[in-house]
Enzyme design. Sequence first.
Site, PDB file in Angstrom:
ATOM      1  N   GLY A 116      -9.696   8.121  -2.149  1.00  9.59           N
ATOM      2  CA  GLY A 116     -10.332   9.411  -1.956  1.00  9.59           C
ATOM      3  C   GLY A 116     -11.076   9.461  -0.640  1.00  9.59           C
ATOM      4  O   GLY A 116     -10.920   8.580   0.213  1.00  9.59           O
TER       5      GLY A 116
ATOM      6  N   ASP B 236       1.646   9.197  -6.004  1.00 15.61           N
ATOM      7  CA  ASP B 236       1.662  10.646  -5.793  1.00 15.61           C
ATOM      8  C   ASP B 236       1.953  11.012  -4.344  1.00 15.61           C
ATOM      9  O   ASP B 236       1.955  12.194  -3.987  1.00 15.61           O
ATOM     10  CB  ASP B 236       0.349  11.284  -6.260  1.00 15.61           C
TER      11      ASP B 236
ATOM     12  N   GLU C 206     -10.662   3.241   7.290  1.00 12.51           N
ATOM     13  CA  GLU C 206      -9.692   4.275   7.648  1.00 12.51           C
ATOM     14  C   GLU C 206     -10.409   5.479   8.230  1.00 12.51           C
ATOM     15  O   GLU C 206     -10.026   5.982   9.284  1.00 12.51           O
ATOM     16  CB  GLU C 206      -8.882   4.698   6.419  1.00 12.51           C
TER      17      GLU C 206
ATOM     18  N   HIS D  87       0.859  -1.191   0.000  1.00 15.26           N
ATOM     19  CA  HIS D  87       0.000   0.000   0.000  1.00 15.26           C
ATOM     20  C   HIS D  87       0.894   1.241   0.000  1.00 15.26           C
ATOM     21  O   HIS D  87       1.311   1.733   1.037  1.00 15.26           O
ATOM     22  CB  HIS D  87      -0.914  -0.010   1.231  1.00 15.26           C
TER      23      HIS D  87
ATOM     24  N   HIS E 299      -9.912   0.881  -0.238  1.00 16.45           N
ATOM     25  CA  HIS E 299      -9.676   1.724   0.937  1.00 16.45           C
ATOM     26  C   HIS E 299     -10.931   1.651   1.815  1.00 16.45           C
ATOM     27  O   HIS E 299     -12.006   2.090   1.403  1.00 16.45           O
ATOM     28  CB  HIS E 299      -9.447   3.174   0.522  1.00 16.45           C
TER      29      HIS E 299
ATOM     30  N   ASP F 283       1.948   3.882   2.976  1.00 16.39           N
ATOM     31  CA  ASP F 283       0.867   4.704   2.445  1.00 16.39           C
ATOM     32  C   ASP F 283       1.444   5.832   1.581  1.00 16.39           C
ATOM     33  O   ASP F 283       1.343   5.780   0.365  1.00 16.39           O
ATOM     34  CB  ASP F 283      -0.005   5.265   3.565  1.00 16.39           C
TER      35      ASP F 283
ATOM     36  N   HIS G 264       1.309   4.915  -2.349  1.00 15.81           N
ATOM     37  CA  HIS G 264       0.741   5.760  -3.402  1.00 15.81           C
ATOM     38  C   HIS G 264       1.827   6.461  -4.208  1.00 15.81           C
ATOM     39  O   HIS G 264       2.736   7.070  -3.643  1.00 15.81           O
ATOM     40  CB  HIS G 264      -0.190   6.815  -2.802  1.00 15.81           C
TER      41      HIS G 264
END
Length: 371
Positions: free
Chosen positions: A186, A29, A216, A25, A213, A313, A27
């Site tokens: 998102g 970006d 969380e 996991h 996701h 993350d 990302h």
Amino acid sequence: MAKDKTAEPRVQGVALRSLPKVSLHDHLDGGLRPETILELAEGTDVALPASDAASLQEWFAERADSGSLVEYLKTFEITVGVMQTREALTRVAREFVEDLAADGVVYGEVRWAPEQHLDGGLTLEEAVEAVQDGIEQGEDIVEDSGRSIRVGQILSAMRQGDRVQEVAELAVAFRQDGVVAFDIAGPEDGFPPSQHRAAFDYLAGEFFPVTVHAGEAAGVASIRSALLDGRALRLGHGVAIARDLEVVSREGEEVLVQFGDLARWVRDREIPLELSPSSNLQTGAVAHWGSQIEDHPFDLLYQLGFCVTVNTDNRLMSRTSLTRELAILQAAFGYDLDDIEQFQLNAAAASFLPVEQREELIDLISEGFAR
């Protein structure tokens, strides 16, 4: 790559960075080098809050440490903003792979949302191809240095948008060209997987892997929807599953826990939890239990037999690495090398690789820890 402030953490005399690791996991970006952001922002209309790499890194860390997922996500306006061309996407992906390998990662899955990278005129397909080019370049550079790493793409659709079906079809179209799974990302609260049931039905019909996701920012209900509506094989974070557990009593190290039906299902079916300790603190995902790493339900879930995995993350926002996340957990809960190896074996078994390749990855990890 973010500087790791934990100076070469060791467990039982072994440098954690030297051990083979699996990242599930992470990302795209959220893993840019600050220096790269500065260079990519030149000639664009992206306004940066700092003019040097150290200050920029500090800004990201401070803004991300908000206690709110919504506020945390606002930091991505800058990173996404500088990733709008084929050249930028390829460079970021290449450096992403190099930084993972430098941290001892031998297999990684990088997730990102192609729909957010079209402002420069790219199509969805061109964006995916650009990232794949960067991944392959990074893998070649690592191989030339005498190491090895393999990285697969997870395509995320923005759950608050209207392109979920389109991205699902895109992921399936690229299943032979680097894409290993689908995800929705998102703002979690208010946008459950059930709103995109048709896309998940399509993916199930194509036998295409899904991680979601969930758990969380939206609680236990989001996990339930991820499993029932999304047919998720893994849970992105999934921290809230601990809210379906009731601690009945504690006597020393003995803890008696009563399971809810959902928690028992996730534990008994060995559905992997993509836990990200530092990020979970920053976004308030563990606020129900406290505000320190020792309050994270990670250890409770591990001791109860859940399939826990350790992840970063967003390495930039959390100023972290997989080595650092493992070091933080070790310091908080006293884990030894056997525990850390188990986390990697869990992640290897949970990877979206064919079973033969998963077995090879498991062997690679076991051999690395044995040495």
